[in-house]
Motif scaffolding. Sequence first.
Motif, PDB file in Angstrom:
ATOM      1  N   SER A  87       0.801  -1.223   0.000  1.00  0.00           N
ATOM      2  CA  SER A  87       0.000   0.000   0.000  1.00  0.00           C
ATOM      3  C   SER A  87       0.836   1.276   0.000  1.00  0.00           C
ATOM      4  O   SER A  87       0.279   2.372  -0.074  1.00  0.00           O
ATOM      5  CB  SER A  87      -0.916   0.017   1.235  1.00  0.00           C
ATOM      6  N   ASP A  88       2.174   1.151   0.079  1.00  0.00           N
ATOM      7  CA  ASP A  88       2.990   2.358   0.129  1.00  0.00           C
ATOM      8  C   ASP A  88       3.036   3.042  -1.235  1.00  0.00           C
ATOM      9  O   ASP A  88       2.963   2.400  -2.284  1.00  0.00           O
ATOM     10  CB  ASP A  88       4.413   2.030   0.593  1.00  0.00           C
ATOM     11  N   VAL A  89       3.152   4.355  -1.196  1.00  0.00           N
ATOM     12  CA  VAL A  89       3.113   5.160  -2.417  1.00  0.00           C
ATOM     13  C   VAL A  89       4.263   4.816  -3.346  1.00  0.00           C
ATOM     14  O   VAL A  89       4.098   4.763  -4.571  1.00  0.00           O
ATOM     15  CB  VAL A  89       3.139   6.667  -2.069  1.00  0.00           C
ATOM     16  N   GLY A 198     -13.157   7.212  -3.601  1.00  0.00           N
ATOM     17  CA  GLY A 198     -11.995   6.355  -3.453  1.00  0.00           C
ATOM     18  C   GLY A 198     -10.903   6.611  -4.464  1.00  0.00           C
ATOM     19  O   GLY A 198      -9.789   6.106  -4.334  1.00  0.00           O
ATOM     20  N   THR A 199     -11.188   7.407  -5.482  1.00  0.00           N
ATOM     21  CA  THR A 199     -10.191   7.713  -6.505  1.00  0.00           C
ATOM     22  C   THR A 199      -9.193   8.769  -6.032  1.00  0.00           C
ATOM     23  O   THR A 199      -8.160   8.973  -6.659  1.00  0.00           O
ATOM     24  CB  THR A 199     -10.895   8.197  -7.796  1.00  0.00           C
ATOM     25  N   GLY A 200      -9.484   9.434  -4.918  1.00  0.00           N
ATOM     26  CA  GLY A 200      -8.618  10.503  -4.436  1.00  0.00           C
ATOM     27  C   GLY A 200      -7.188  10.064  -4.205  1.00  0.00           C
ATOM     28  O   GLY A 200      -6.240  10.777  -4.558  1.00  0.00           O
ATOM     29  N   ARG A 201      -6.999   8.901  -3.607  1.00  0.00           N
ATOM     30  CA  ARG A 201      -5.643   8.415  -3.365  1.00  0.00           C
ATOM     31  C   ARG A 201      -4.932   8.103  -4.673  1.00  0.00           C
ATOM     32  O   ARG A 201      -3.728   8.333  -4.809  1.00  0.00           O
ATOM     33  CB  ARG A 201      -5.706   7.160  -2.483  1.00  0.00           C
ATOM     34  N   THR A 202      -5.675   7.590  -5.645  1.00  0.00           N
ATOM     35  CA  THR A 202      -5.097   7.327  -6.954  1.00  0.00           C
ATOM     36  C   THR A 202      -4.593   8.620  -7.591  1.00  0.00           C
ATOM     37  O   THR A 202      -3.526   8.645  -8.204  1.00  0.00           O
ATOM     38  CB  THR A 202      -6.158   6.692  -7.883  1.00  0.00           C
ATOM     39  N   LEU A 203      -5.338   9.705  -7.438  1.00  0.00           N
ATOM     40  CA  LEU A 203      -4.926  10.998  -7.973  1.00  0.00           C
ATOM     41  C   LEU A 203      -3.592  11.417  -7.365  1.00  0.00           C
ATOM     42  O   LEU A 203      -2.680  11.864  -8.081  1.00  0.00           O
ATOM     43  CB  LEU A 203      -6.005  12.047  -7.686  1.00  0.00           C
TER      44      LEU A 203
END
Length: 236
Positions: A87-89, A198-203
């Motif tokens: 899960s790390d960036v 939920g797309t915010g983290r993908t952005l």
Amino acid sequence: MRLLLVEDDDHVAAALSAVLGRHGFQVVHARNGEEALRAVLPDGQADKPPFGVVLLDLGLPDQDGYQVCGKLRKLTATPVIMVTARSDVRSRIHGLNLGADDYVVKPYDTGELLARIHAVSRRTHAAEETAAAGGADDALRLGSVTIELPTRRVSVDGSDVQLTRKEFDLLALLAQRPGVVFRREQIISEVWRTSWEGTGRTLEVHVASLRSKLRMPALIETVRGVGYRLVAPAPA
């Protein structure tokens, strides 16, 4: 749509194939990296339509999942969604740099997975239509950065930079109005064609990946609590 599922666990693959099948997908199961690579070759697909999406689990028995992602990107332009427990960036950015179009972190919600599959598919079709209709002179130039809209090419100081579909769409959106702040909700709506929160983290991951690939961390500025804007480089 034909979907290539790359998953070494037969029980997981069977359950997921059943769910995807109920939503209209024709699933082809590959148990390891070698089977996945053979499946996307022209001989492996014979007279069948090409895959619409590749769903790639990174925990494969024969090859590193990231290596398989890189090899798939060299063989096909089919969108690749990574499935990972990491899960790390940094891990996500690494996958995007290798050519993945999106990622899903385990454990994931089936609705989330389906939303991401449909999103990358929509973006792929829209990109193909835009490229077919575009003109040769449609380019955005921001200092050393050139964005060619019809061919979806990006270069920095004349050197091509390889971007994924969504990375290009995100950069092109911000570059159309340098200095203007785009709200997160607006970006998600225009680039991912969804209002799903939920797309915010993908952005965030895609912004970080763009900064890394372009080697211009200051090009995209985070406006805390609002969104992002593109800061045009000062003339040399």
